[in-house]
Enzyme design. Structure first.
Site, PDB file in Angstrom:
ATOM      1  N   GLU A 286       0.826  -1.210   0.000  1.00 20.11           N
ATOM      2  CA  GLU A 286       0.000   0.000   0.000  1.00 20.11           C
ATOM      3  C   GLU A 286       0.861   1.262   0.000  1.00 20.11           C
ATOM      4  OE1 GLU A 286      -2.715  -0.766   3.333  1.00 20.11           O
ATOM      5  OE2 GLU A 286      -4.033  -1.846   1.958  1.00 20.11           O
ATOM      6  N   ASP A 365      -8.509  -9.110   3.799  1.00 21.00           N
ATOM      7  CA  ASP A 365      -8.290  -8.073   4.798  1.00 21.00           C
ATOM      8  C   ASP A 365      -9.348  -8.083   5.894  1.00 21.00           C
ATOM      9  OD1 ASP A 365      -7.037  -5.979   6.026  1.00 21.00           O
ATOM     10  OD2 ASP A 365      -7.734  -4.440   4.641  1.00 21.00           O
ATOM     11  N   GLU A 393     -12.608  -2.882  12.129  1.00 24.58           N
ATOM     12  CA  GLU A 393     -12.647  -2.120  10.878  1.00 24.58           C
ATOM     13  C   GLU A 393     -13.793  -2.547   9.960  1.00 24.58           C
ATOM     14  OE1 GLU A 393      -8.981  -2.246   8.670  1.00 24.58           O
ATOM     15  OE2 GLU A 393      -9.797  -1.074   7.015  1.00 24.58           O
TER      16      GLU A 393
HETATM   17  C1  GCU Z   1      -6.031  -2.422   5.809  1.00 28.36           C
HETATM   18  C2  GCU Z   1      -6.428  -1.165   6.505  1.00 28.36           C
HETATM   19  C3  GCU Z   1      -5.304  -0.178   6.491  1.00 28.36           C
HETATM   20  C4  GCU Z   1      -4.044  -0.827   7.041  1.00 28.36           C
HETATM   21  C5  GCU Z   1      -3.724  -2.076   6.273  1.00 28.36           C
HETATM   22  C6  GCU Z   1      -2.563  -2.855   6.867  1.00 28.36           C
HETATM   23  O1  GCU Z   1      -5.912  -2.198   4.427  1.00 28.36           O
HETATM   24  O2  GCU Z   1      -7.562  -0.612   5.888  1.00 28.36           O
HETATM   25  O3  GCU Z   1      -5.686   0.908   7.270  1.00 28.36           O
HETATM   26  O4  GCU Z   1      -2.981   0.048   6.967  1.00 28.36           O
HETATM   27  O5  GCU Z   1      -4.824  -2.915   6.303  1.00 28.36           O
HETATM   28  O6  GCU Z   1      -2.827  -3.832   7.542  1.00 28.36           O
HETATM   29  O7  GCU Z   1      -1.415  -2.525   6.635  1.00 28.36           O
END
Ligand code: GCU
Length: 679
Positions: A286, A365, A393
């Protein structure tokens, strides 16, 4: 004055049960501790004194040798003692032993931490009104690393936090409220947590400096508090730190300057915190930096950090949440679920001994329902650790009640067949199947600075239950639930019964009115709260349901789909591959089927969607009715908190029901058999 909600499961309510007191009260009047009084032992004594005082109304006497006929005795088991062979470092025994003129309840461990855990356990025994006369138990934690990950940012915000702001940071500084951190340490230690990473895995500019002299003295103060409760402190680090902190132009893991930079950095960290746990790293995930930038792989990246930490006994916890988050939704070949396995499995055997791969429970996730990650057990020469998400979440954000222990229990019991039958996930991540040097379970915390820590008071049960379950994955959900309710709400049988039903039913109820049959998502983008069926359908995130006028689901089969099913060991691969054997609850995770496809339950997919969504709302209404029946029987503030949340849950469940049902009626054109209102 601390509220009852703040005290959580460490309330130590006055014992009104006279029968129990007549038989057991005598032990609670004296504590004996003869060994050296380390900070951990001090924590144990402080806790026992506070608890006994509250529970009996009288402060117990403390002495260093046995003075009275009945007492609680803290004692160290030396190497060579019989009991010593039966205990691991964190283990303990609790045992009533006759003395000349009475009896002593021994709280004995090989280490101070064992004694502290024994103390907390004794308090649970008292809270569940166990008779101490005959107590005789031995406990060893199943998992070695029992961790919590904070996703706290230094501006005070918490990524995916639903209970206020950080208790650690505000305005890009550490908070001064060390008392609250200590109370958090008590809650965690009471259920056996022994490690914590104190900042978000997404390490932004300010947090990158946590490993510099600017902040290390503060980190050290926090670490000192946790140390007193047997909890090691870890930091999440920015893979590009050598660049971000302005020292180097590259973060290439094979570059000597980079390697030396980390070695020096780690030396600094240990000069402040000699028992520092290590680093948690989210790399190439990400948009976070990582070794890919330099044409290196995750073994290169993690091993570099591992070498720096190794001389100090530190570890690298390297996350496997690596996937393409810039996917083209038109591309039907790329499957996010495959990503972690595809990236990491080929590297098996290349990681240093002090690297652990941290793997989320599922390949997507933390959805309300998804398959388990096929990586568990797939790398027999690599340390693995499981990651759960306590913070809700995707499971109602602590506005809805969703008790996750049943979900986690199911995951831990899942049979991987990694070494034939008898290798459930719990036996992979406890290190026993492949004799790993390091192993364990971690989870993203659900607490913030709300007075009751978790926003929804019932969400405290998820934090408590996480600790208890990973200490001993063989505990039943009922045992864990029962302990939490007694400690939190007392011993009224009606309260115990009603709260346990609410908790037990909550996850299936949440699943009923949200995304169906394992397909996941259908939430609003970004904040992930509330229904939005196509919210992620045409996005870059790889999270699709592919609903059209004929059917829905993701074809992950080898025969006609992405081939993901082949990542499991044979028995599971064929179970998921075939429509005949794929379990209903994961049908749409693995298969794309027509709305008219018949489930094992006998219903069609479309009718199942309608029925569960109508039912889910009715069940949510039922939760509130059940809770309302307890007015006056639990603390008023807690009562109101939970009542308000349940009221909100009903409204929001209706929103889910109507949006999901309407969407599928319009897509499919198939009417509800029962002709209920769909818009
Ligand atoms: C999910 C979550 C993010 C988090 C990511 C992770 O995508 O929405 O906020 O940073 O997981 O576990 O790194």
């Amino acid at each position: 004055e601390l509220t009852e909600a703040y005290k959580g499961w460490l309330r130590y309510e006055k014992i009104e049960d006279q029968d129990w007191m007549n038989e057991n009260g005598k032990w609670l009047s004296a504590i004996v501790s003869s060994g050296t009084c380390t900070t951990v032992i001090e924590s144990a004594i402080e806790e026992l004194i506070k608890a006994f005082t509250n529970m009996t109304g009288q402060k117990p006497a403390l002495s260093d040798s046995v003075q009275s006929s009945y007492s609680i005795v803290l004692s160290k088991i030396e190497e060579g003692d019989d009991a010593s062979n039966e205990l691991n470092d964190d283990g303990y025994i609790i045992q009533a032993k006759k003395t000349d003129n009475g009896s002593a309840v021994l709280l004995a461990g090989k280490t101070d931490i064992g004694i502290l855990y024994a103390s907390f356990h004794l308090l649970r025994l008292i809270q569940t009104r166990t008779n101490l006369e005959t107590v005789n138990l031995r406990e060893n934690p199943t998992n070695q690393l029992r961790m919590i990950n904070q996703w706290d940012n230094m501006d005070g915000s918490i990524e995916r936090g639903y209970a206020g702001e950080s208790i650690f940071y505000e305005n890009n500084q550490f908070t001064n409220n060390l008392e609250r951190i200590k109370d958090y340490a008590r809650l965690l230690s009471s259920v056996g947590i022994n490690g914590i990473s104190i900042n978000n895995v997404n390490v932004h500019a300010v947090e990158t400096k946590l490993i510099t002299n600017d902040f290390l003295p503060h980190v050290a103060k926090v670490a000192e508090i946790f140390r007193g409760y047997g909890i090691k402190t870890f930091l999440s680090v920015n893979y590009a730190s050598p660049i971000q902190l302005g020292d180097l132009e590259t973060a290439d893991p094979l570059d000597d300057n980079v390697r030396n930079w980390w070695k020096e950095k780690v030396k600094d960290v240990y000069s402040y915190i000699p028992d520092f746990g290590g680093f948690v790293v989210k790399a190439d995930s990400e948009h976070r930096p990582g070794p890919f930038t330099y044409g290196r792989n995750h073994a290169d990246g993690s091993n570099m950090l591992a070498e720096a930490l190794e001389p100090f006994g530190g570890i690298v916890i390297w996350r496997c949440f690596v996937y393409n988050c810039m996917q083209d939704w038109r591309d039907r070949k790329t499957d996010r679920a495959r990503a972690a396995y595809d990236h990491f499995k080929p590297l098996d055997g290349q990681f240093h001994e002090n690297v652990i791969l941290q793997i989320k429970n599922g390949p997507m996730d933390f959805q309300v329902r998804e398959a388990v990650s096929p990586l568990f057990g797939a790398m027999n020469e690599t340390n693995q650790m499981l990651e759960f998400q306590i913070t809700q979440e995707y499971t109602g954000q602590q506005k809805h009640v969703c008790y996750l222990i049943p979900q986690w229990k199911e995951i831990l019991e899942f049979e991987t067949y990694a070494k034939g039958e008898g290798t459930p996930i719990k036996r992979i991540v406890d290190g026993s199947t492949f004799k790993n040097r390091f192993s364990g379970i971690t989870a993203v915390s659900n607490i913030g600075n709300d007075t009751n820590w978790t926003g929804h008071q019932l969400a405290q049960a998820n934090l408590f239950g996480f600790g208890r379950l990973i200490w001993n994955p063989d505990l039943s959900v009922e045992e864990i639930t029962n302990e939490w309710i007694h400690a939190t709400f007392g011993n009224d049988p009606d309260v115990v019964e009603q709260v346990s039903i609410i908790l037990k039913d909550s996850w299936p109820i949440y699943e009923n009115y949200t995304s169906p049959l394992g397909v996941g998502w259908m939430v609003n983008p970004d904040h992930h709260y509330g229904p939005n069926v196509d919210g992620y359908e045409y996005s870059v995130w790889g999270t699709y349901h592919f609903a059209d006028c004929d059917g829905i689901g993701v074809d992950r089969t080898v025969a006609s789909g992405t081939g993901y099913t082949a990542q499991y060991f044979d028995e599971n691969a064929s179970m998921y591959e075939s429509l005949d054997t794929c379990p209903d609850e994961l049908l749409l995770f693995f298969h794309h089927v027509p709305y008219t496809h018949k489930l094992k339950s006998g219903k069609t997919v479309i009718q199942h969607i309608y029925d569960t969504h109508f039912e889910g709302v009715e069940q949510a209404i039922g939760l509130k009715e059940r809770w309302s029946s307890l007015e006056g029987k639990v603390d008023q503030e807690c009562y109101q908190n939970i009542l308000d949340r349940l009221t909100g849950q009903i409204d929001h469940a209706k929103q889910w029901r109507d949006i999901i049902n309407t969407y599928f009626l319009r897509k499919s054109g198939i009417q509800d058999e029962k002709n209920r209102t769909i818009y």
